[in-house]
Structure formats: C-alpha cells, structure tokens
Motif scaffolding. Structure first.
Motif, PDB file in Angstrom:
ATOM      1  N   ALA A  87       0.823  -1.217   0.000  1.00  0.00           N
ATOM      2  CA  ALA A  87       0.000   0.000   0.000  1.00  0.00           C
ATOM      3  C   ALA A  87       0.854   1.263   0.000  1.00  0.00           C
ATOM      4  N   CYS A  88       1.896   1.262  -0.835  1.00  0.00           N
ATOM      5  CA  CYS A  88       2.751   2.448  -0.958  1.00  0.00           C
ATOM      6  C   CYS A  88       2.004   3.537  -1.725  1.00  0.00           C
ATOM      7  N   PRO A  89       1.859   4.732  -1.162  1.00  0.00           N
ATOM      8  CA  PRO A  89       1.072   5.780  -1.825  1.00  0.00           C
ATOM      9  C   PRO A  89       1.822   6.461  -2.967  1.00  0.00           C
ATOM     10  N   ALA A  90       1.080   6.747  -4.023  1.00  0.00           N
ATOM     11  CA  ALA A  90       1.577   7.543  -5.147  1.00  0.00           C
ATOM     12  C   ALA A  90       0.605   8.701  -5.322  1.00  0.00           C
ATOM     13  N   PRO A  91       0.880   9.848  -4.670  1.00  0.00           N
ATOM     14  CA  PRO A  91      -0.106  10.938  -4.621  1.00  0.00           C
ATOM     15  C   PRO A  91      -0.234  11.689  -5.942  1.00  0.00           C
ATOM     16  N   ALA A  92      -1.387  12.280  -6.130  1.00  0.00           N
ATOM     17  CA  ALA A  92      -1.618  13.161  -7.271  1.00  0.00           C
ATOM     18  C   ALA A  92      -1.011  14.533  -7.003  1.00  0.00           C
ATOM     19  N   LYS A  93      -0.914  15.315  -8.082  1.00  0.00           N
ATOM     20  CA  LYS A  93      -0.514  16.721  -7.965  1.00  0.00           C
ATOM     21  C   LYS A  93      -1.536  17.577  -8.699  1.00  0.00           C
ATOM     22  N   ASP A 141      -2.811   6.779  -5.972  1.00  0.00           N
ATOM     23  CA  ASP A 141      -2.746   5.377  -6.354  1.00  0.00           C
ATOM     24  C   ASP A 141      -1.978   4.650  -5.260  1.00  0.00           C
ATOM     25  N   TYR A 142      -2.077   3.311  -5.248  1.00  0.00           N
ATOM     26  CA  TYR A 142      -1.342   2.524  -4.259  1.00  0.00           C
ATOM     27  C   TYR A 142      -0.654   1.343  -4.931  1.00  0.00           C
ATOM     28  N   LEU A 143       0.557   1.050  -4.474  1.00  0.00           N
ATOM     29  CA  LEU A 143       1.335  -0.032  -5.053  1.00  0.00           C
ATOM     30  C   LEU A 143       1.843  -0.979  -3.971  1.00  0.00           C
ATOM     31  N   ASP A 144       1.811  -2.284  -4.285  1.00  0.00           N
ATOM     32  CA  ASP A 144       2.383  -3.317  -3.435  1.00  0.00           C
ATOM     33  C   ASP A 144       3.621  -3.874  -4.123  1.00  0.00           C
TER      34      ASP A 144
END
Length: 296
Positions: free
Chosen positions: A13-19, A48-51
């Motif tokens: 659940a690593c976050p990838a935030p928007a801008k 978004d979230y990444l595993d």
C-alpha cells in the motif's frame, strides 16, 4: 549489501499521490520542440497505491491488469527495470498497482506511480541511491517524475526538471473529472497554444498582483473538449476571490479544480456537483507520504 538478512521483502500500500498545477505558464520553446514552463506543483492526498514483493530471480512483473495500460508500457515496470539496470541489482519484484487517479487527467498519476516505484525498490533492493540520483534517473521516464521524487511542493521550471521547494498554504480542493481523456501531445502541438507568457519569479507566488495565475493549456483543451469548459464554468460559480481560488484545469487536463480554505466548504460544493461528473475533495499535502516511510 543485498545479502543483508534484515532487509524487508515487501512494502504494501505504498502511496503515489496526485498533484495539481496551481498555475501553469508556457514561457518558451526549445529548439528540440520541448516547451519551457513555469508552474507550482501541489501534492494532494488522493493517491494510487502499489504493493511490492521482492523476487530473488530478477524477474519484474505486474500482478494485475490495468485497463488501457499494457504491462510493457507501464511506467511502473519501466521504472523498475531502469533502476534494476542502473544499480546492477540481481533482484526482481512482483508489483500490484491499484489505480484511483484517472489517466489523462492532468494529475500526474503515471509519473507518481513511477516515482513511488523507484523509491520503494531503491529501499527493498538496498540500491542506496540518493534522492538526487533517483531524480536524475526519473527524468529519463518523464518530466514530472523528478518532482514526485523530490517529495515536496515545488516551483518548477524548464521542461519540469528545475525544481525549487516551496511551502504552500493548507487548503482543500474540489476536483472534477469531466470524463474525457486528453492526450498531452494534442495540447502541446496546437497552433493556438500560448507559448510566450511573461516569466515570473518564485518570490511572486502567490501574492503578486501583477501576475495572472492561469493555465496556458486550458484554452486549447476547452476548445478540443467542451466537457472541460462546462466543468470549469460550473465550478466558477463558487470562486471565493480572484487568483488561486479560481476554477481551472490542472496540467494538460482533463481534471479541473477550485480551492477552498476549509474542508466543510469544499464538501458542500462537492455534494452539488452534477452527477454526470466524478468528483472528490482532496487536502493539500506539504510532503510526499513516502517521506515518512523511507529515509533517503
């Protein structure tokens, strides 16, 4: 170093935030065709979230389908392979990408996914690359990737690679997704695009009265996609004042936003958004959430 038995084997659940682009000015064009811009990039808490799970056989694969993005074209896979090659790592990764950010929305989702991939795998593979090395590597993937690797809000110039940290005020945003996908090349190639906006200084932002904080790509996008203009017109009813509160498009579109000083005001407006559009409330961030996960 990669034989270290204490290294983690997963990051979930690593976050990838928007801008959001609080403004976006096109101030020139290079001889190679790339446009020179000035912008303030604002991180928000929509992600978004990444595993990630480490593999010992060097294989890099995405575990799930992402509509419209074949794995071999995915910036996530490209970022992982680029880091693997650059660092000469013998490790691989299983990656799952959970998308919440729309593609072609101007929110930087693909670039943010790539940045989170570089940050996470640099840690999991124990590559020990500095933030500056990762930013240089990220530029090979796209002009917005270094910003997400920098990890703070920024005044951005050049083609996106010149980054100065900036502190922005706490605010909330109503964001509308008009339901159209805007290919970035179609905007930048338009003859009607303004390419000579007056250069501003970082010290001008955000209080200068002699500068109009706008998005130079917006007029072209609205001409090509009437839905974007409709969403901006609707949000403009609720402008609090001239300047940064003005409803505008982010990036090359298609998402549009308006800023508010408090969460309740934003939620009240969001509840009124016509049902044909997706919408949500997002809070400004001062730092990339991965900064609290990893120490680079």
């Amino acid at each position: 170093m990669q034989g270290n038995q204490t290294r983690p084997t997963q990051l979930l659940a690593c976050p990838a935030p928007a801008k959001l682009n609080l403004f976006l000015h096109i101030v020139g064009r290079r001889t190679d065709g790339y446009h020179l811009l000035q912008s303030v990039f604002q991180l928000i808490d929509r992600c978004d979230y990444l595993d990630f799970s480490v593999r010992d056989d060097g294989v890099i694969q995405r575990l799930n389908e992402v509509q419209g993005v074949p794995a071999e074209q995915d910036l996530v896979i490209r970022a992982a392979k680029l880091l693997q090659t650059y660092s000469s790592s013998q490790l691989g990764a299983d990656i799952k990408l959970t998308k919440q950010l729309p593609m072609g929305g101007g929110l930087g989702g693909g670039s943010s996914d790539a940045a989170t991939t570089l940050l996470a795998l640099n840690h999991l593979w124990n590559c020990q690359l500095s933030r500056q090395e990762l930013m240089a590597l990220g530029l090979k993937l796209g002009a917005d990737v270094p910003f997400f690797l920098c990890g703070t809000n920024a005044f951005v110039e050049g083609i996106g690679e010149l980054i100065q940290t900036i502190t922005t005020k706490e605010q909330w945003f109503v964001i509308i997704e008009p339901g159209v996908h805007v290919p970035t090349p179609s905007i930048f190639s338009a003859k009607e695009l303004t390419r000579d906006t007056k250069v501003v200084r970082i010290t001008d932002f955000p209080d200068a009265t002699n500068a109009t904080w706008k998005n130079d790509l917006q007029a072209v996008a609205c001409t090509l996609h009437g839905e974007i203009k409709d969403a901006i017109d609707w949000l403009s009813q609720f402008e609090l004042s001239a300047g940064l509160a003005s409803a505008k498009m982010t990036g090359s579109g298609s998402c549009v936003f308006c800023s508010f000083d408090d969460e309740d005001s934003a939620k009240k407006i969001c509840a009124q958004v016509p049902k044909q559009w997706k919408s949500w409330v997002a809070k400004s961030l001062q730092q990339h959430p991965m900064n609290t996960w990893l120490q680079n």
